[in-house]
Design a protein around this motif. Structure first.
Motif, PDB file in Angstrom:
ATOM      1  N   THR A 188       0.735  -0.642   0.224  1.00  0.00           N
ATOM      2  CA  THR A 188       0.220  -0.258   0.285  1.00  0.00           C
ATOM      3  C   THR A 188       1.395   1.267  -0.439  1.00  0.00           C
ATOM      4  N   ASP A 189       0.429   1.845  -0.813  1.00  0.00           N
ATOM      5  CA  ASP A 189       1.329   3.412  -0.113  1.00  0.00           C
ATOM      6  C   ASP A 189       1.180   4.046   0.813  1.00  0.00           C
ATOM      7  N   ASP A 190       0.446   3.589   2.030  1.00  0.00           N
ATOM      8  CA  ASP A 190       1.138   3.610   3.652  1.00  0.00           C
ATOM      9  C   ASP A 190       2.364   2.925   3.328  1.00  0.00           C
ATOM     10  N   ASP A 191       3.047   1.584   3.117  1.00  0.00           N
ATOM     11  CA  ASP A 191       4.425   0.205   3.097  1.00  0.00           C
ATOM     12  C   ASP A 191       4.937   1.616   2.624  1.00  0.00           C
ATOM     13  N   THR A 192       4.889   2.170   1.651  1.00  0.00           N
ATOM     14  CA  THR A 192       5.602   2.318   0.820  1.00  0.00           C
ATOM     15  C   THR A 192       6.075   3.943   1.666  1.00  0.00           C
ATOM     16  N   GLU A 193       5.302   4.405   2.607  1.00  0.00           N
ATOM     17  CA  GLU A 193       5.235   6.010   3.041  1.00  0.00           C
ATOM     18  C   GLU A 193       6.429   6.351   4.067  1.00  0.00           C
ATOM     19  N   ILE A 194       6.121   4.625   4.339  1.00  0.00           N
ATOM     20  CA  ILE A 194       7.227   4.601   5.905  1.00  0.00           C
ATOM     21  C   ILE A 194       8.532   3.996   5.873  1.00  0.00           C
ATOM     22  N   TYR A 195       8.757   2.805   4.561  1.00  0.00           N
ATOM     23  CA  TYR A 195       9.910   2.536   3.706  1.00  0.00           C
ATOM     24  C   TYR A 195      10.882   4.326   3.439  1.00  0.00           C
ATOM     25  N   GLY A 196       9.929   5.112   2.704  1.00  0.00           N
ATOM     26  CA  GLY A 196      10.381   5.707   1.865  1.00  0.00           C
ATOM     27  C   GLY A 196      11.094   5.627   0.708  1.00  0.00           C
ATOM     28  N   THR A 197      10.954   4.690  -0.656  1.00  0.00           N
ATOM     29  CA  THR A 197      10.883   4.654  -1.450  1.00  0.00           C
ATOM     30  C   THR A 197       9.474   3.821  -2.000  1.00  0.00           C
ATOM     31  N   THR A 198      10.314   3.516  -3.583  1.00  0.00           N
ATOM     32  CA  THR A 198       9.537   3.512  -4.980  1.00  0.00           C
ATOM     33  C   THR A 198       8.340   2.201  -4.561  1.00  0.00           C
ATOM     34  N   THR A 199       7.356   1.960  -4.958  1.00  0.00           N
ATOM     35  CA  THR A 199       6.074   0.526  -4.982  1.00  0.00           C
ATOM     36  C   THR A 199       6.389  -0.036  -4.353  1.00  0.00           C
ATOM     37  N   PRO A 200       7.794  -0.431  -6.200  1.00  0.00           N
ATOM     38  CA  PRO A 200       7.819  -1.845  -7.077  1.00  0.00           C
ATOM     39  C   PRO A 200       9.355  -2.236  -5.652  1.00  0.00           C
ATOM     40  N   GLU A 201      10.023  -1.279  -4.748  1.00  0.00           N
ATOM     41  CA  GLU A 201      11.643  -2.009  -4.491  1.00  0.00           C
ATOM     42  C   GLU A 201      10.466  -2.032  -3.385  1.00  0.00           C
ATOM     43  N   VAL A 202       9.434  -1.439  -2.999  1.00  0.00           N
ATOM     44  CA  VAL A 202       8.659  -2.274  -1.158  1.00  0.00           C
ATOM     45  C   VAL A 202       8.203  -3.589  -1.611  1.00  0.00           C
ATOM     46  N   GLY A 203       7.650  -3.850  -2.711  1.00  0.00           N
ATOM     47  CA  GLY A 203       7.391  -4.881  -2.490  1.00  0.00           C
ATOM     48  C   GLY A 203       8.412  -5.941  -3.398  1.00  0.00           C
ATOM     49  N   GLY A 204       9.167  -5.668  -3.630  1.00  0.00           N
ATOM     50  CA  GLY A 204      10.620  -6.626  -4.209  1.00  0.00           C
ATOM     51  C   GLY A 204      11.319  -7.121  -2.687  1.00  0.00           C
ATOM     52  N   TYR A 205      11.600  -6.196  -1.711  1.00  0.00           N
ATOM     53  CA  TYR A 205      11.859  -6.154  -0.047  1.00  0.00           C
ATOM     54  C   TYR A 205      10.738  -6.914   0.380  1.00  0.00           C
ATOM     55  N   PHE A 206       9.681  -6.924   0.412  1.00  0.00           N
ATOM     56  CA  PHE A 206       8.429  -7.783   0.939  1.00  0.00           C
ATOM     57  C   PHE A 206       8.840  -9.467  -0.051  1.00  0.00           C
ATOM     58  N   ALA A 207       8.848  -9.259  -0.540  1.00  0.00           N
ATOM     59  CA  ALA A 207       8.691 -10.842  -1.951  1.00  0.00           C
ATOM     60  C   ALA A 207       9.881 -11.954  -1.442  1.00  0.00           C
ATOM     61  N   LYS A 208      10.800 -10.481  -0.627  1.00  0.00           N
ATOM     62  CA  LYS A 208      12.330 -11.084  -0.820  1.00  0.00           C
ATOM     63  C   LYS A 208      12.491 -12.122   0.336  1.00  0.00           C
ATOM     64  N   GLN A 209      12.113 -11.055   1.520  1.00  0.00           N
ATOM     65  CA  GLN A 209      11.631 -11.197   2.688  1.00  0.00           C
ATOM     66  C   GLN A 209      11.014 -12.744   3.198  1.00  0.00           C
ATOM     67  N   ILE A 210       9.485 -13.012   2.291  1.00  0.00           N
ATOM     68  CA  ILE A 210       8.657 -14.111   2.158  1.00  0.00           C
ATOM     69  C   ILE A 210       9.819 -15.320   1.805  1.00  0.00           C
ATOM     70  N   GLN A 211       9.975 -15.044   0.567  1.00  0.00           N
ATOM     71  CA  GLN A 211      11.150 -15.603  -0.048  1.00  0.00           C
ATOM     72  C   GLN A 211      12.030 -16.474   1.282  1.00  0.00           C
ATOM     73  N   GLN A 212      12.255 -15.672   1.748  1.00  0.00           N
ATOM     74  CA  GLN A 212      13.657 -16.858   3.017  1.00  0.00           C
ATOM     75  C   GLN A 212      13.125 -17.132   4.042  1.00  0.00           C
ATOM     76  N   GLY A 213      11.554 -16.795   4.547  1.00  0.00           N
ATOM     77  CA  GLY A 213      10.695 -16.727   5.401  1.00  0.00           C
ATOM     78  C   GLY A 213      10.440 -18.289   5.293  1.00  0.00           C
ATOM     79  N   LEU A 214       9.452 -18.532   4.136  1.00  0.00           N
ATOM     80  CA  LEU A 214       8.888 -19.548   4.085  1.00  0.00           C
ATOM     81  C   LEU A 214       9.981 -20.789   3.863  1.00  0.00           C
ATOM     82  N   SER A 215      11.077 -20.215   3.187  1.00  0.00           N
ATOM     83  CA  SER A 215      12.606 -21.292   2.800  1.00  0.00           C
ATOM     84  C   SER A 215      12.676 -22.189   4.886  1.00  0.00           C
ATOM     85  N   ARG A 216      13.125 -20.927   5.075  1.00  0.00           N
ATOM     86  CA  ARG A 216      13.849 -21.112   6.268  1.00  0.00           C
ATOM     87  C   ARG A 216      12.923 -22.104   7.045  1.00  0.00           C
ATOM     88  N   ALA A 217      11.133 -21.616   6.823  1.00  0.00           N
ATOM     89  CA  ALA A 217      10.428 -22.509   8.386  1.00  0.00           C
ATOM     90  C   ALA A 217       9.530 -23.610   7.743  1.00  0.00           C
TER      91      ALA A 217
END
Length: 571
Positions: free
Chosen positions: A146-175
């Motif tokens: 969301t735009d709220d997520d983008t505001e707290i990270y201070g970057t673009t929406t695609p970059e925030v989405g990419g960060y979310f995807a990377k963390q989810i990938q690592q988290g699911l693999s670790r789990a």
């Protein structure tokens, strides 16, 4: 694999370095080494939360580990009262439930893990994070950027989405890795080793506790038998010996009490250490397994904070005991610059003040401990806690009005040195030796052995019979035909003889201030003698003086007065 996709499903860009599934699996395998697991167990992550402007944010977790932060409008923005659930908490719960469902339903084999793909796709104006495996027909949406997520990270929406995807990938693999049999076998072995070490430490603490309890029992027995041990059987103390024995008894008893208090604090510390040890053990073992890691964090955060709070309070209390006792013990030693009379009074008053001060500090520390425990357990804010404390304080002052009156009266009695432990006092119809003084009550031991407890708020008139000095006050009736000058001279000689003897010299402080005829009555002539004696010595001096006076009056042929009545009969 983490890709940024358009709404049609084609890749529009890559986020960060793109790795093959086998590379991701190899990275995950290294990341899930027990070394990482041990580090995360020993230093667990706590859920982040806070507020930026009018936005509240919090961490999304999987198996008790933070993945990324998401935001939502704060319910207290613009000073509005919060109503219903916090929006950011609702978002966090929704994303976490989706992650748990995907892990439970779609990651069953290593093949599923190797084919796991987490991508960011754009649907209309929204960017969503989706996950899929080779066995899935359609991807599953896990999170929305969301735009709220983008505001707290201070970057673009695609970059925030990419960060979310990377963390989810690592988290699911670790789990997934942490649910494999090989990992579970290793952590079970580690849990067994830790339980064994905890059992050995617990046994050691238990042995130390038993030793401390035995030492406490020995000190109590020594304190109980102290007075009888100091006086040999069949021996009658002189006043000087009695005073010296009282000083020695007071110093020795206070030393024993100091050691007993120290052992009691040690026992409390060992009990706290025992509880803390098993709390840490249970928390450590629960946090080794992903299914129970959240429960382990609950065991770790608030209970550990409460335990450390009370441990710190015990240490502060121990320091208070040590400083107070060392000061009292220092002043109890004889000081040549202080007169013996003031020294004796100081030896009585200091232990009384020290015991009261220790009780007051203990009450303050307990209140502080309860306040901090409420902060940790219930999560109260400082404002809420102090506001509640103010209301509770007003209510307590009304309910416990008599107790507050007792505390204030007790403080005034101690401040003005009305009496101390060891003094003999009279309060109303009650009389006895002071055995204990607190801010709430005073306890006396009567001559008959009765323990009398008096609330300090009810004490308005106190007679202290042993403060600084006491008084010999003897009145005797002699016959009306007695030579009063001869009788008074005889009484003075007896007193002078006692004052000259070493046995009674320290008990008699001054010459008689009154030695005269006090009253004439039909029963005889009342002669009185009055003189100052050392505190607590007036009774022994009076008893000895009366014994000698009886012998001397008999030898001088002076008769005691008896009631006389003249009857005239007219015939």
């Amino acid at each position: 694999m983490i890709l940024l996709m358009s709404s049609s499903g084609s890749a529009v860009g890559q986020v960060g370095d793109v790795s093959s599934p086998s590379d991701i699996f190899q990275e995950m395998t290294v990341d899930i080494q027990l070394r990482y697991a041990a580090r995360s167990v020993l230093f667990p992550e706590t859920r982040r939360s806070g507020q930026v402007g009018d936005l509240a944010y919090g961490s999304v977790q999987l198996d008790g580990r933070n993945l990324f932060d998401i935001a939502a409008p704060s319910p207290i923005a613009d000073g509005l009262e919060p109503r219903g659930a916090n929006p950011v908490n609702v978002r966090i719960k929704r994303v976490e439930n989706r992650l748990k469902t995907f892990l439970r339903e779609h990651l069953h084999t290593r093949r599923d893990l190797e084919s796991l793909s987490v991508a960011v796709t754009q649907s209309n104006t929204l960017y969503v994070v989706q996950a899929s495996t080779a066995a899935m027909a359609d991807p599953v949406t896990l999170a929305t950027v969301t735009d709220d997520d983008t505001e707290i990270y201070g970057t673009t929406t695609p970059e925030v989405g990419g960060y979310f995807a990377k963390q989810i990938q690592q988290g699911l693999s670790r789990a997934y890795r942490e649910r494999e049999i090989s990992y579970i076998q290793k952590v079970v072995a580690w849990a067994g080793v830790f339980w064994l070490l905890a059992g050995l430490l617990s046994f050691l603490l238990w042995r130390l506790s038993q030793r401390t309890q035995r030492r406490q029992w020995q000190l109590r027995e020594e304190l109980r038998s102290l007075s009888s041990d100091l006086t040999p059987a069949g021996h009658v103390d002189t006043p000087l010996e009695e005073a010296e024995r009282a000083d020695h008894l007071r110093t020795t008893a206070y030393s024993l009490k100091r050691r007993l208090n120290r052992q009691r604090i040690h026992l409390q510390g060992l009990m706290l250490a025992q509880g803390l040890l098993w709390l840490l053990t249970v928390s450590f073992c629960l946090r080794l397994f992903p299914q129970t890691r959240t429960v382990g964090l609950l065991f770790l955060n608030r209970p550990i904070a409460v335990a450390f709070t009370w441990g710190s309070i015990i240490l502060i209390w121990q320091a208070n005991l040590y400083v107070t006792e060392r000061l009292v013990f220092f002043f109890l030693q004889h000081d040549e610059t202080i007169s013996s009379r003031k020294q004796e009074r100081l030896q009585k008053r200091l232990p009384t003040l020290a015991d009261t001060l220790k009780g007051f500090v203990q009450a303050i520390l307990i209140i502080i401990g309860m306040i901090l425990s409420a902060l940790f357990i219930f999560g109260f804010s400082g404002f809420q806690l102090f506001a509640s404390a103010g209301v509770v304080g007003v209510a307590a002052s009304i309910v416990f009005q008599s107790a507050l009156q007792d505390i204030i009266s007790g403080a005034m009695l101690l401040w003005h040195d009305a009496y101390a432990i060891g003094d003999v006092i009279t309060v109303g119809d009650s009389s006895g030796k002071v055995e204990a003084i607190t801010l709430l009550m005073t306890q006396l031991r009567s001559a008959a052995g009765e323990l009398i407890s008096l609330r300090n708020g009810t004490i308005d008139n106190v007679k202290n019979l042993t403060k600084e000095w006491s008084r010999l006050n003897v009145a005797v009736d002699v016959a009306l035909n007695t030579d009063t000058d001869k009788a008074l001279h005889l009484m003075g000689e007896i007193f002078a003889a006692m004052a000259a003897e070493s046995e009674w010299r320290t008990s008699i402080l001054e010459e008689p201030d009154i030695l005269a005829v006090d009253r004439l009555a039909y029963s005889g002539v009342t002669l009185i003698i009055r003189a100052k004696t050392a505190p607590m010595q007036q009774w022994s001096v009076t008893r000895e003086y009366l014994r000698r006076l009886k012998q001397s009056l008999d030898e001088a042929g002076i008769e005691f007065g008896v009631p006389q009545q003249t009857i005239k009969v007219q015939t």
